[in-house]
Design an enzyme around this catalytic site. Structure first.
Site, PDB file in Angstrom:
ATOM      1  N   GLU A   1      -0.778  -8.527   5.455  1.00 48.10           N
ATOM      2  CA  GLU A   1      -0.436  -8.784   6.869  1.00 48.10           C
ATOM      3  C   GLU A   1      -1.708  -8.684   7.682  1.00 48.10           C
ATOM      4  O   GLU A   1      -1.574  -9.130   9.113  1.00 48.10           O
ATOM      5  CB  GLU A   1       0.628  -7.624   7.324  1.00 48.10           C
ATOM      6  CG  GLU A   1       0.009  -6.111   7.485  1.00 48.10           C
ATOM      7  CD  GLU A   1      -0.349  -5.671   6.209  1.00 48.10           C
ATOM      8  OE1 GLU A   1      -0.299  -5.983   5.145  1.00 48.10           O
ATOM      9  OE2 GLU A   1      -0.795  -4.248   6.323  1.00 48.10           O
TER      10      GLU A   1
ATOM     11  N   HIS B   1      -3.351  -5.408   1.787  1.00 49.99           N
ATOM     12  CA  HIS B   1      -2.790  -5.698   3.128  1.00 49.99           C
ATOM     13  C   HIS B   1      -2.809  -7.157   3.423  1.00 49.99           C
ATOM     14  O   HIS B   1      -3.372  -7.682   4.363  1.00 49.99           O
ATOM     15  CB  HIS B   1      -3.397  -4.902   4.175  1.00 49.99           C
ATOM     16  CG  HIS B   1      -3.214  -3.302   4.077  1.00 49.99           C
ATOM     17  ND1 HIS B   1      -2.131  -2.650   4.756  1.00 49.99           N
ATOM     18  CD2 HIS B   1      -3.848  -2.714   3.452  1.00 49.99           C
ATOM     19  CE1 HIS B   1      -2.201  -1.490   4.402  1.00 49.99           C
ATOM     20  NE2 HIS B   1      -3.165  -1.014   3.455  1.00 49.99           N
TER      21      HIS B   1
ATOM     22  N   CYS C   1       0.746  -1.226   0.040  1.00 52.12           N
ATOM     23  CA  CYS C   1      -0.083  -0.021  -0.126  1.00 52.12           C
ATOM     24  C   CYS C   1       0.984   1.257  -0.081  1.00 52.12           C
ATOM     25  O   CYS C   1       1.379   1.621  -0.971  1.00 52.12           O
ATOM     26  CB  CYS C   1      -0.906  -0.029   1.239  1.00 52.12           C
ATOM     27  SG  CYS C   1      -2.384   0.768   0.843  1.00 52.12           S
TER      28      CYS C   1
HETATM   29  N1  GLN Z   1      -3.799   6.343   1.192  1.00 52.58           N
HETATM   30  C1  GLN Z   1      -2.206   6.052   1.605  1.00 52.58           C
HETATM   31  C2  GLN Z   1      -1.298   6.895   1.001  1.00 52.58           C
HETATM   32  O1  GLN Z   1      -1.310   7.659  -0.042  1.00 52.58           O
HETATM   33  C3  GLN Z   1      -1.950   4.715   1.540  1.00 52.58           C
HETATM   34  C4  GLN Z   1      -2.794   3.818   2.461  1.00 52.58           C
HETATM   35  C5  GLN Z   1      -2.494   2.676   3.052  1.00 52.58           C
HETATM   36  O2  GLN Z   1      -1.118   2.376   3.090  1.00 52.58           O
HETATM   37  N2  GLN Z   1      -3.249   1.830   3.669  1.00 52.58           N
HETATM   38  O3  GLN Z   1      -0.211   6.800   1.446  1.00 52.58           O
END
Ligand code: GLN
Length: 212
Positions: free
Chosen positions: A197, A195, A98
Site C-alpha cells: 500500500e 507494505h 505485515c
Molecule cells: N512488528 C509488528 C507486529 O509485530 C508488525 C509491523 C508492521 O505491521 N509494520 O505486529
C-alpha cells in the site's frame, strides 16, 4: 467512430464499473488503513472502513493492514470482532499485510500470540531484528504473479516485518526475499510481510481484488 471502437469502450466501461462495484473492507482499528483504502481505490475497487461487526456485512473481502498486531488483537477482542473475522475468513477472502499477516497465521512466535489461523503459516514477529528493522528493496516475484498481474519486479517496503518461517502444503509462495516467503496465497487468502500500500504499483492489490 466505428462500431467496434464503441463496443470496446462499452466493454472496458462495464469492466471498470464491475470492479468499482466490488466493496473491499479495510480493518480500521489501528495501523495504516488509510494507505490501504487509497491503494484499493487506485486498484479500481471501492474501499469501506471496517470498525464494527456490522461493517463486515456488505463487503466482498477484507484487508487487515500493517500496524501493531498485539494492539490490533486487543482492539478486535474489545469490539467482539475476533471470532467474527475468523468466521468471515471461512467464506470470503482476506488480505493481511505485515501485522495483518501475523494475524492470519496458524502459529505466531517471538513472542507467541493468538491468531486467526486462516492460513497454514508459522510467523516470527520482528524477524529481521530491532535495529535494522526497516528497508526498501526490489523483489523478483514468481512467474505466476506476473501471469496474473503484469511483468516487472516489485518494490517492497519492510517495516519491523515478520519472517514467515513455515508454509503449509496448501500455501503458494508468490515472492520471496533472501530465501524467505514474503507474498503467499492460500486459497482465497493472501498475505504480504511487506507494505504494497506504500508504493504506487497496484499489482498486489489488483491480485487480491481478482480473488473476490
Ligand atoms: N512488528 C509488528 C507486529 O509485530 C508488525 C509491523 C508492521 O505491521 N509494520 O505486529
Amino acid at each position: 467512430m466505428r462500431a467496434t471502437e464503441t463496443e470496446d469502450e462499452a466493454a472496458s466501461m462495464s469492466k471498470a464499473e464491475n470492479l468499482a462495484s466490488k466493496k473491499v473492507g479495510v480493518l480500521a482499528l489501528q495501523g495504516d488503513f488509510e494507505a490501504h483504502s487509497a491503494a484499493i481505490a487506485r486498484a479500481g475497487a471501492t474501499p469501506v472502513l471496517v470498525r464494527k461487526p456490522e461493517d463486515l456485512e456488505n463487503i466482498a473481502g477484507l484487508v487487515i493492514p500493517g500496524g501493531e498486531s498485539t494492539t490490533m488483537l486487543k482492539l478486535l477482542r474489545e469490539e467482539g470482532m475476533f471470532e467474527l473475522l475468523a468466521e468471515f475468513g471461512r467464506k470470503r477472502p482476506i488480505f493481511g499485510t505485515c501485522a495483518g499477516a501475523i494475524l492470519m497465521a496458524r502459529e505466531v512466535t517471538h513472542p507467541a500470540q493468538q491468531s486467526l489461523g486462516l492460513m497454514d503459516l508459522s510467523v516470527e514477529r520482528n524477524g529481521y531484528g530491532r535495529q535494522i528493522d526497516s528497508r526498501i528493496t526490489r523483489l523478483d516475484p514468481d512467474a505466476e504473479f506476473h501471469e496474473r498481474t503484469a511483468p516487472g519486479d516489485l518494490e517492497a517496503v519492510f517495516i519491523r516485518a515478520p519472517i514467515i518461517r513455515h508454509v503449509g502444503p496448501q500455501a503458494r509462495v508468490l515472492a520471496s526475499y533472501e530465501g524467505d516467503p514474503v507474498l503467499v496465497e492460500q486459497g482465497r487468502h493472501l498475505v504480504a510481510t511487506f507494505h504494497p500500500e506504500l508504493t504506487p504499483d497496484s499489482r498486489v492489490h489488483r491480485l487480491f481484488i481478482s480473488k473476490l
